[in-house]
Design an enzyme around this catalytic site. Structure first.
Site, PDB file in Angstrom:
ATOM      1  N   HIS A  99     -10.521  -2.923   3.504  1.00  0.00           N
ATOM      2  CA  HIS A  99     -10.257  -2.454   1.990  1.00  0.00           C
ATOM      3  C   HIS A  99     -11.164  -1.836   1.102  1.00  0.00           C
ATOM      4  O   HIS A  99     -11.684  -2.556   0.035  1.00  0.00           O
ATOM      5  CB  HIS A  99      -9.398  -3.826   1.121  1.00  0.00           C
ATOM      6  CG  HIS A  99      -8.433  -4.272   1.570  1.00  0.00           C
ATOM      7  ND1 HIS A  99      -7.166  -3.184   2.230  1.00  0.00           N
ATOM      8  CD2 HIS A  99      -7.665  -5.179   1.200  1.00  0.00           C
ATOM      9  CE1 HIS A  99      -6.258  -4.114   2.338  1.00  0.00           C
ATOM     10  NE2 HIS A  99      -6.294  -5.215   1.650  1.00  0.00           N
ATOM     11  N   HIS A 170      -2.103  -3.249  -4.569  1.00  0.00           N
ATOM     12  CA  HIS A 170      -2.062  -4.390  -3.852  1.00  0.00           C
ATOM     13  C   HIS A 170      -1.478  -5.649  -4.653  1.00  0.00           C
ATOM     14  O   HIS A 170      -1.893  -6.588  -4.928  1.00  0.00           O
ATOM     15  CB  HIS A 170      -3.433  -4.919  -3.164  1.00  0.00           C
ATOM     16  CG  HIS A 170      -3.176  -5.567  -2.301  1.00  0.00           C
ATOM     17  ND1 HIS A 170      -2.925  -7.080  -2.301  1.00  0.00           N
ATOM     18  CD2 HIS A 170      -3.887  -5.576  -0.986  1.00  0.00           C
ATOM     19  CE1 HIS A 170      -3.117  -7.621  -1.095  1.00  0.00           C
ATOM     20  NE2 HIS A 170      -3.757  -6.699  -0.332  1.00  0.00           N
ATOM     21  N   GLU A 286       2.454  -2.967  -0.271  1.00  0.00           N
ATOM     22  CA  GLU A 286       1.475  -2.092  -0.516  1.00  0.00           C
ATOM     23  C   GLU A 286       1.702  -0.861  -0.115  1.00  0.00           C
ATOM     24  O   GLU A 286       1.891  -0.609   1.070  1.00  0.00           O
ATOM     25  CB  GLU A 286       0.109  -2.586   0.120  1.00  0.00           C
ATOM     26  CG  GLU A 286      -0.032  -3.960  -0.130  1.00  0.00           C
ATOM     27  CD  GLU A 286      -0.907  -4.474   0.976  1.00  0.00           C
ATOM     28  OE1 GLU A 286      -1.961  -3.987   1.327  1.00  0.00           O
ATOM     29  OE2 GLU A 286      -0.951  -5.839   1.484  1.00  0.00           O
TER      30      GLU A 286
END
Length: 320
Positions: A99, A170, A286
């Site tokens: 991420h 997210h 997501e």
């Protein structure tokens, strides 16, 4: 909630409310985060909603409601190449890069650059070398609520050099607001998914969903199955806005549809949610590019060329 005023100016507040029709959303500057989402006449939040301080502290690793970047998902061993040159990225989910690294976009304060009653635009500049990535990247995230009950997030970026970009949102959803998500049902048109190893890194295989726990072509309860995998919606880096998934939780709860231009819908079961709500108290859905695309030539590319616009859209449509 914000007053109905189309002439509102950008704000330095750490959080703002936007809304229209039956839906309203609270957005934090930290991580461009969707912190709360409410649909009339239901009293409960529709997303995992934590105290503001938790996003910088105890819940930092959840990425709850945040815009994730530069690259969402894992990059194997933090290693890849760009323009033929090796690229080593910081490892923050050993042994992989996750991420965008330890100081990715979800862990930065964005600027509010436009604000009205129904929408807010947040911007971020990521200098060349930040997080190990080449190129200076200018990013915007625009949240807009449209009556009666749709939240749209538009993610845009522009780089001055070839780089890697896979932005994603997210949020963790629980349409009942409390309890586990085991009795939520998911439906998705995806015909294939990305199997992963014990580190949740894609193996490189693109497998059919038929006969697996990832077959959501008809509504299916999440149950107690473990999920940390991407459903493959298409194999282009960006497609037309299209239906990606439908989440429901039975009588007395709203239903939600996800529409997106992104090539994947990643499902995470929320097992790491700790204090407060507890494990599996929200399912992360997501919309994003395929994880570890820089190391898998068969995956939709995550390369962004200089002076080429990047744009992805995700819509959350709610129904009583």
């Amino acid at each position: 909630m914000l007053r109905k005023n189309d002439n509102m100016t950008p704000s330095e507040e750490d959080a703002v409310w936007i809304g229209a029709g039956l839906l309203r959303a609270r957005i934090l500057r930290f991580g461009a985060t969707l912190q709360d989402l409410r649909l009339d006449p239901f009293a409960n939040p529709l997303v995992l909603s934590l105290p503001d301080a938790a996003y910088r502290g105890s819940a930092r690793a959840l990425y709850a409601g945040a815009v994730v970047g530069r690259v969402a998902g894992r990059i194997a061993n933090g290693r890849t190449a760009i323009e033929g040159a090796p690229l080593q990225l910081p490892v923050n989910a050993a042994p992989h890069h996750l991420h965008g690294g330890p100081d990715g976009f979800s862990h930065q304060d964005w600027r509010i650059t436009a604000l009205c009653a129904e929408s807010v635009t947040l911007s971020l500049t990521s200098p060349a070398g930040a997080g190990g990535y080449p190129g200076t990247l200018e990013v915007t995230a625009r949240y807009e609520v449209r009556a009666p009950s749709t939240l749209t997030l538009t993610l845009e970026a522009h780089s001055d050099a070839q780089t890697l970009v896979n932005l994603c949102h997210h949020p963790y959803f629980n349409l009942r607001g409390t309890g586990r998500i085991d009795q939520h049902a998911l439906e998705s048109p995806a015909q294939s998914y990305l199997p992963s190893d014990a580190d949740a890194l894609p193996t490189g295989e693109i497998a059919p969903v038929a006969g697996t726990a990832f077959d959501f072509t008809k509504p299916r309860l999440l149950g107690d199955a473990a999920f940390d995998n991407s459903l493959c919606l298409h194999d282009a880096p960006c497609g037309p806005l299209a239906f990606a998934g439908r989440l429901s939780a039975g009588a007395g709860a709203p239903r939600m549809e996800i529409w997106t231009t992104q090539p994947a819908l990643h499902i995470y079961d929320g097992r790491s949610i700790a204090a407060g709500a507890g494990p599996r108290s929200g399912v992360a859905l997501e919309a994003q590019g395929w994880p570890d695309a820089p190391n898998n030539a068969a995956f939709p590319s995550a390369i962004l060329e200089p002076d080429t616009p990047y744009r992805q859209v995700v819509e959350y449509r709610f129904f009583n």
